[in-house]
Design a protein around this motif. Sequence first.
Motif, PDB file in Angstrom:
ATOM      1  N   ASP A  84       5.026   6.137  -8.041  1.00 58.76           N
ATOM      2  CA  ASP A  84       6.106   6.430  -7.289  1.00 58.76           C
ATOM      3  C   ASP A  84       6.655   7.944  -7.360  1.00 58.76           C
ATOM      4  O   ASP A  84       6.108   8.453  -8.447  1.00 58.76           O
ATOM      5  N   ARG A 160       1.482   6.506   3.254  1.00 61.65           N
ATOM      6  CA  ARG A 160       0.815   5.470   2.012  1.00 61.65           C
ATOM      7  C   ARG A 160      -0.218   4.404   2.647  1.00 61.65           C
ATOM      8  O   ARG A 160      -1.095   4.375   2.070  1.00 61.65           O
ATOM      9  N   ARG A 304       5.478  -2.743   0.456  1.00 59.22           N
ATOM     10  CA  ARG A 304       4.860  -1.376   0.904  1.00 59.22           C
ATOM     11  C   ARG A 304       4.809  -1.352   2.252  1.00 59.22           C
ATOM     12  O   ARG A 304       4.724  -0.078   2.801  1.00 59.22           O
TER      13      ARG A 304
END
Length: 324
Positions: A84, A160, A304
């Motif tokens: 992170d 991501r 996510r």
Amino acid sequence: MIRIRLGSRGLGGVRFAVSPVGSAKDLLRLVGNSPGTLTPAWRARVTEALARHRLGLLAVVGGGGPLGYAPDFIRPEPPASLTDIDTGLHQIATTPHERIRYELEEAVNGHAWDPGSGRPAPTRLLRALDRGEEHFAHRLADEMSRFWHTALESSWPAIRARLEADVAARASEIVRCGLGETLNGLAPNLEWRDGELVVHFRTESIHQLTLDADAVILTPSVFVDWALFCAGEPPGTPAPRTPLIVYPAAQVDCLPPARESSLIGATRQKLLAELGQPRTTTEVARRLYLSPATVSYHLQILHRAGLVSRARRSREVLYQRTGG
């Protein structure tokens, strides 16, 4: 040209990682070296972030000098497959002082700015160094934090997802074709041959280095079109790091926001069906007769991807399907 010699132990240490701080560093490098390759929207966003928060030191260090080199300590070594932003910022702030001195001496004395060319290191950089390495590292971590939250945070979920999809595709390719063929397909200037991983530069006379390594970190990026070599050094380098190669992320299909079971999978579809109201991992596991570890793994992926939200209540973490 960089040659990384990997024996059997080194091949066993090859791993992939996704790094938010690394993506920010790649974006800064583009701004410093080839801003014309950015879309107008990205260029405006980055310029506004640097100007509004007065991130001049970060722009100098991250963008690199006219000779192209940018110190690597603002791209920390990813400790896991996905780190992170706070972990990366802490790594920057706590960079060993000897590492900072080594990299900046290399940059100031010719890798980034050639003192004899009339283009020496910027005064802004030298003045910041005068206050010591600890202050320098903390200031860069602070500037990187502001840059990240202003320029990249809103786009990070989509970025991501693409980077994770790339890594998943590479893993599948390794199973089907082997590691050597996969490495050869990562970038046009990266090749695996005779037990060596070779990174070619556009101008081969820039740098020549051969390393023996027990591991290599491979990290995809949406902000590069060629492989970049970072942080591998010969023996005796202060606070040595694992060689790291950044390669261009492939255009692969990412998990979309739609909830078709063919894309999400049966287990994750069942999880989403249970999360119409907030539930803990343990509750979901009990209702679906799954282990808490299995449920936790799938919930992290769904979170996510933006398909579930999570909130803390006392000592519990509650998950809920986004959109009800």
